[in-house]
Design a protein around this motif. Structure first.
Motif, PDB file in Angstrom:
ATOM      1  N   ASN A   2       0.907  -0.947   0.020  1.00  0.00           N
ATOM      2  CA  ASN A   2       0.014   0.102   0.047  1.00  0.00           C
ATOM      3  C   ASN A   2       0.757   1.306   0.153  1.00  0.00           C
ATOM      4  O   ASN A   2       1.485   1.531   0.886  1.00  0.00           O
ATOM      5  N   LYS A   4       1.037   4.988   0.506  1.00  0.00           N
ATOM      6  CA  LYS A   4       0.208   6.069   1.026  1.00  0.00           C
ATOM      7  C   LYS A   4       0.989   7.522   1.116  1.00  0.00           C
ATOM      8  O   LYS A   4       0.109   8.379   1.125  1.00  0.00           O
ATOM      9  N   THR A   5       2.209   7.626   0.950  1.00  0.00           N
ATOM     10  CA  THR A   5       2.982   8.723   1.229  1.00  0.00           C
ATOM     11  C   THR A   5       3.624   9.118  -0.292  1.00  0.00           C
ATOM     12  O   THR A   5       4.247   8.067  -0.804  1.00  0.00           O
ATOM     13  N   GLU A  32       8.095   7.059   7.424  1.00  0.00           N
ATOM     14  CA  GLU A  32       6.817   6.465   7.007  1.00  0.00           C
ATOM     15  C   GLU A  32       6.579   5.103   7.647  1.00  0.00           C
ATOM     16  O   GLU A  32       5.420   4.608   7.914  1.00  0.00           O
ATOM     17  N   GLU A  67       6.665   7.560  -4.383  1.00  0.00           N
ATOM     18  CA  GLU A  67       5.852   7.070  -3.525  1.00  0.00           C
ATOM     19  C   GLU A  67       6.551   5.942  -2.567  1.00  0.00           C
ATOM     20  O   GLU A  67       7.337   5.374  -2.844  1.00  0.00           O
ATOM     21  N   GLY A  69       5.740   2.655   0.284  1.00  0.00           N
ATOM     22  CA  GLY A  69       4.658   1.993   0.542  1.00  0.00           C
ATOM     23  C   GLY A  69       5.311   0.976   1.772  1.00  0.00           C
ATOM     24  O   GLY A  69       6.546   0.643   1.582  1.00  0.00           O
TER      25      GLY A  69
END
Length: 119
Positions: A2, A4-5, A32, A67, A69
């Motif tokens: 996933n 997310k950032t 993160e 990104e 994850g």
């Protein structure tokens, strides 16, 4: 995994070659990954214990969007192990991958304590 950032690569994120500085991306990963583990364990009393081999696969340049994850690998009695990947948002090319990052729940004295999650 996933993702997310997202981060926009800026001048201050670059090394002398003009590409993404490894230390900067490791800082982002640690932040993160710790947030991910805080959410899994429902406690902010955690510390980074270990990272497996850090595998830099490609780089990023000024203006790229990356990104970050994270994915759960396993729960221990006092620890949680996750994997993490940073990739280019547009090309989906992996920039860096870490197979195992271990976080440990700690008490007020910094000693490991059971986190109470059973999976």
């Amino acid at each position: 995994m996933n993702f997310k950032t997202r981060k926009l690569i800026k001048y201050e994120d670059l090394n002398a070659r003009g590409t993404l500085f490894g230390g900067q991306v490791l800082k982002w990963i640690d932040e993160e990954a710790s947030i991910f583990c805080i959410c899994q364990l429902n406690t902010r009393s955690i510390v980074t214990k270990a990272m497996s081999e850090v595998n830099f696969i490609s780089s990023a340049k000024l203006g790229d969007i990356v990104e970050i994850g994270c994915e759960l690998v396993q729960f221990g009695n006092t620890s949680v192990t996750i994997s993490c990947e940073v990739r280019n948002k547009d090309t989906k090319q992996t920039i860096i991958k870490i197979d195992k990052i271990v976080f440990v729940a700690v008490d007020e004295n910094g000693r490991p304590k059971p986190h109470g999650i059973i999976k």
